[in-house]
Design a protein around this motif. Structure first.
Motif, PDB file in Angstrom:
ATOM      1  N   GLU A  79     139.426  17.216 -80.240  1.00 59.91           N
ATOM      2  CA  GLU A  79     139.407  18.371 -80.687  1.00 59.91           C
ATOM      3  C   GLU A  79     138.445  18.720 -81.800  1.00 59.91           C
ATOM      4  O   GLU A  79     138.138  19.885 -81.997  1.00 59.91           O
ATOM      5  CB  GLU A  79     140.901  18.441 -81.478  1.00 59.91           C
ATOM      6  CG  GLU A  79     142.099  18.341 -80.422  1.00 59.91           C
ATOM      7  CD  GLU A  79     142.263  16.976 -79.834  1.00 59.91           C
ATOM      8  OE1 GLU A  79     141.580  15.904 -80.319  1.00 59.91           O
ATOM      9  OE2 GLU A  79     143.146  16.899 -79.041  1.00 59.91           O
ATOM     10  N   VAL A  80     137.962  17.918 -82.204  1.00 58.27           N
ATOM     11  CA  VAL A  80     136.944  18.139 -83.556  1.00 58.27           C
ATOM     12  C   VAL A  80     135.496  18.343 -82.986  1.00 58.27           C
ATOM     13  O   VAL A  80     135.039  19.597 -83.246  1.00 58.27           O
ATOM     14  CB  VAL A  80     136.712  16.718 -84.614  1.00 58.27           C
ATOM     15  CG1 VAL A  80     135.536  17.054 -85.524  1.00 58.27           C
ATOM     16  CG2 VAL A  80     137.972  16.944 -85.239  1.00 58.27           C
ATOM     17  N   THR A  81     135.123  17.635 -81.753  1.00 52.66           N
ATOM     18  CA  THR A  81     133.792  18.061 -81.283  1.00 52.66           C
ATOM     19  C   THR A  81     134.107  19.411 -80.266  1.00 52.66           C
ATOM     20  O   THR A  81     132.999  20.100 -80.233  1.00 52.66           O
ATOM     21  CB  THR A  81     133.471  16.911 -80.125  1.00 52.66           C
ATOM     22  OG1 THR A  81     134.545  16.414 -79.417  1.00 52.66           O
ATOM     23  CG2 THR A  81     133.039  15.836 -81.087  1.00 52.66           C
ATOM     24  N   ALA A  82     135.271  19.544 -79.800  1.00 55.55           N
ATOM     25  CA  ALA A  82     135.511  20.782 -79.173  1.00 55.55           C
ATOM     26  C   ALA A  82     135.315  22.045 -79.878  1.00 55.55           C
ATOM     27  O   ALA A  82     134.818  23.080 -79.376  1.00 55.55           O
ATOM     28  CB  ALA A  82     136.971  20.854 -78.475  1.00 55.55           C
ATOM     29  N   THR A  83     135.493  21.811 -81.292  1.00 51.78           N
ATOM     30  CA  THR A  83     135.400  23.151 -82.228  1.00 51.78           C
ATOM     31  C   THR A  83     133.720  23.466 -82.173  1.00 51.78           C
ATOM     32  O   THR A  83     133.332  24.649 -82.503  1.00 51.78           O
ATOM     33  CB  THR A  83     135.780  22.900 -83.504  1.00 51.78           C
ATOM     34  OG1 THR A  83     135.165  21.681 -84.093  1.00 51.78           O
ATOM     35  CG2 THR A  83     137.162  22.478 -83.728  1.00 51.78           C
ATOM     36  N   GLN A  84     133.007  22.718 -82.029  1.00 46.22           N
ATOM     37  CA  GLN A  84     131.571  22.673 -81.912  1.00 46.22           C
ATOM     38  C   GLN A  84     131.200  23.882 -81.188  1.00 46.22           C
ATOM     39  O   GLN A  84     129.993  24.776 -81.348  1.00 46.22           O
ATOM     40  CB  GLN A  84     130.978  21.590 -81.646  1.00 46.22           C
ATOM     41  CG  GLN A  84     130.624  20.504 -82.539  1.00 46.22           C
ATOM     42  CD  GLN A  84     129.787  20.220 -83.562  1.00 46.22           C
ATOM     43  OE1 GLN A  84     128.864  21.031 -83.451  1.00 46.22           O
ATOM     44  NE2 GLN A  84     129.651  19.106 -84.045  1.00 46.22           N
ATOM     45  N   ALA A  85     131.926  24.033 -79.912  1.00 47.05           N
ATOM     46  CA  ALA A  85     131.468  25.051 -78.950  1.00 47.05           C
ATOM     47  C   ALA A  85     131.453  26.457 -79.522  1.00 47.05           C
ATOM     48  O   ALA A  85     130.830  27.413 -79.276  1.00 47.05           O
ATOM     49  CB  ALA A  85     132.380  24.947 -77.660  1.00 47.05           C
ATOM     50  N   LEU A  86     132.554  26.508 -80.570  1.00 42.65           N
ATOM     51  CA  LEU A  86     132.774  27.974 -81.052  1.00 42.65           C
ATOM     52  C   LEU A  86     131.672  27.914 -82.556  1.00 42.65           C
ATOM     53  O   LEU A  86     131.434  29.115 -82.526  1.00 42.65           O
ATOM     54  CB  LEU A  86     134.196  27.961 -81.718  1.00 42.65           C
ATOM     55  CG  LEU A  86     135.190  28.694 -81.007  1.00 42.65           C
ATOM     56  CD1 LEU A  86     136.496  28.598 -81.572  1.00 42.65           C
ATOM     57  CD2 LEU A  86     134.885  30.193 -80.757  1.00 42.65           C
ATOM     58  N   VAL A  87     131.806  26.564 -82.971  1.00 42.79           N
ATOM     59  CA  VAL A  87     130.922  27.010 -84.513  1.00 42.79           C
ATOM     60  C   VAL A  87     129.602  27.218 -84.104  1.00 42.79           C
ATOM     61  O   VAL A  87     128.702  27.937 -84.816  1.00 42.79           O
ATOM     62  CB  VAL A  87     131.271  25.475 -85.163  1.00 42.79           C
ATOM     63  CG1 VAL A  87     130.262  25.632 -86.425  1.00 42.79           C
ATOM     64  CG2 VAL A  87     132.593  25.705 -85.759  1.00 42.79           C
ATOM     65  N   GLN A  88     128.702  26.285 -83.177  1.00 47.97           N
ATOM     66  CA  GLN A  88     127.372  26.259 -82.976  1.00 47.97           C
ATOM     67  C   GLN A  88     126.799  27.529 -82.554  1.00 47.97           C
ATOM     68  O   GLN A  88     125.780  28.140 -83.548  1.00 47.97           O
ATOM     69  CB  GLN A  88     127.084  25.449 -82.074  1.00 47.97           C
ATOM     70  CG  GLN A  88     126.943  23.859 -82.484  1.00 47.97           C
ATOM     71  CD  GLN A  88     126.103  23.491 -83.540  1.00 47.97           C
ATOM     72  OE1 GLN A  88     125.031  24.017 -83.595  1.00 47.97           O
ATOM     73  NE2 GLN A  88     126.293  22.858 -84.768  1.00 47.97           N
TER      74      GLN A  88
END
Lengths: 335, 335
Positions: free
Chosen positions: A8-17
């Motif tokens: 779930e943490v690495t998934a947020t990268q798709a939004l943040v990056q």
């Protein structure tokens, strides 16, 4: 022990990056290029490269905090970007102040582009962070960020001051860790909650969750700074002892009133650079003083506190699991 | 030529100084003490002293801008304090980058307290500036400030880059001056107007007034950096030539396509530090190239532009007189 970031943490990268890239794209040259290098997006010639970006824990925390109060992660995006920009502002300036030559296995910005470039790029990131968050039109969120930045500055100032002092107490050492690390993690969670329109009680619980997570994170960082594996951390073996850093385990040992603590004090006070033999002795003394166990235990207590905040908050199950996994990752990581 | 600040400008100090002290009082130690030293309120031991504070043109501009649109000066106070804090943030960091040893006849902060202290105190002032303005709850004003800070950073970055270049063009040199100086003067006037609830047309005119005043200010500063009297400016004679600064008159001469310009280029390109004789020759060459007259004329043109903005704005008579006096002061000052 090897721990991976929860999905779930690495998934947020798709939004943040993409949001982070859009924000950095607003900077003017040469600051834009310097920051792109610092973030690992480009090499020193400006050519795109893979990887980089670090763990991005803080933006993940912001997005998960918004989801914890049943808002969409997008609501927290300006906050996520702002805390990551502030984090990198502080890295750029800290590397200048500490004279660090490498970060994430690459030359630091000041070393490659010069001190003025590193100072200016940091200034530009701090300003951009405020600007990005300001657009979310949530004055409480902006105030939360500027307060965290002042904490961060005060923490770094204490850290720099500790270098030339042998009388650092454990309380002020923990206070320094609170400023340098926990304040921005706390802010990440609180800003996410605020932008997710959380109730005051819920933002308070998430802020406290972030603070405890940040304290645990710093204590584990301090342990890795002494006992971390050089091949994994990218730092030399016994790195923090080499530069006689007053990290929490060191100060806990110096402050322990034990025989090993007194012996460490004698070694730490010597003017000459320590030998490899002395470095190993220092690490042993810290362990024998009980400071290693104390620091590990203290980190664990912060994790328990963080989880108790979560339980009281009772977020949706997948978010509860992700935030809980994050606390496990923070103590079990090896880098 | 000796010019004094218009009384309306010095009168604004009575409002600005207590507000500035209150804001700085919010900083934590040691940043509070370092900033108090930098602002001239205390000596290096933390003892109160008289004087200090510099010309405080920017806060005066903010308060007068609010009054120009018939608001009370108090309305612009958060903006006045914020721009003065930003100005001092930039001085603290610039002194580190430029390696300057003295400011206002006293040792610079980095020299007295170390580079980390100067970087952190600057960071704290920038953050405080945003915080103070944020409380005025005028998003347009905060955006105006962060945009000006990015201009300031870009201008300083260009200035640093010019040091190692011999191909600086006059256009980019003027662009640098616009970023380094005019942007924050423009912001001071615009923020004052915005906080005074000015119409878009009136804020636009005041912003342009501030920009032109800032450009004139910088051009005169560049002239004083070469022909200023050391006893008055506190800098060595021919100061800017000594460090081979690429200021506007220098670049105008280098770029003039004249014989004296070519001779100056040869002298400026030499690797050894210039002799006193060479310094005097450089100043003469700049004058003979026509660049001194050009810079003076250009400063005068900015003043005319600034006054034309004032005339179109038609503020109340005493404010018109004060702002007009300010333009006269900027070109006639000798320090």
């Amino acid at each position: 022990m090897t721990a991976t970031l929860p999905t779930e943490v690495t998934a947020t990268q798709a939004l943040v990056q993409p949001a982070l890239r859009a924000a950095v794209g607003e900077l003017r040259p040469p600051m834009r290029g310097i920051v792109s290098y610092h973030l690992g997006w480009t090499d020193e010639h400006g050519q795109a490269r893979n990887g980089g970006g670090g763990k991005a824990l803080r933006p993940a925390l912001a997005l998960l905090a918004a989801q914890a109060v049943r808002a969409g992660p997008e609501a927290a995006l300006p906050g996520a970007v702002a805390v990551e920009l502030v984090h990198n502002f502080s890295l750029l300036h800290d590397d200048v102040m500490d004279g660090d030559l490498e970060r994430r296995h690459r030359p630091t910005v000041w070393r490659l582009f010069g001190t003025p470039a590193a100072i200016l790029a940091g200034d530009a990131l701090l300003t951009l962070a405020v600007d990005v968050l300001e657009r979310a039109a949530d004055p409480a969120a902006t105030r939360c960020l500027t307060a965290a930045v002042q904490d961060l500055i005060a923490g770094q100032s204490q850290d720099v001051g500790f270098e030339t002092r042998m009388d650092v107490g454990l309380d002020e050492c923990l206070e320094m860790a609170a400023g340098k690390t926990a304040a921005l993690m706390r802010c990440a969670a609180e800003v996410g909650a605020l932008l997710g329109r959380a109730s005051p009680v819920a933002s308070g619980l998430l802020a406290e969750f972030g603070r405890c997570l940040g304290m645990a994170f710093q204590l584990v960082d301090d342990l890795l700074g002494i006992w971390g594996s050089p091949g994994v951390t990218g730092k030399p073996v016994l790195a923090d002892l080499r530069v006689r850093k007053k990290s929490v385990p060191v100060v806990a040992a110096l402050d322990s009133g034990t025989g090993p603590g007194a012996a460490l004090r004698e070694l730490y006070g010597r003017p000459d650079p320590p030998t490899e033999e002395e470095l190993r002795t220092m690490a042993e003394l810290i362990e024998r003083s009980g400071a290693l166990a104390w620091t590990r235990d203290r980190a664990q207590r912060y994790v328990v506190e963080a989880r108790s905040c979560l339980d009281r908050l009772a977020p949706p199950e997948p978010i509860h699991a992700a935030l809980s996994d994050l606390t496990r990752f923070v103590v079990e990581r090896d880098r």
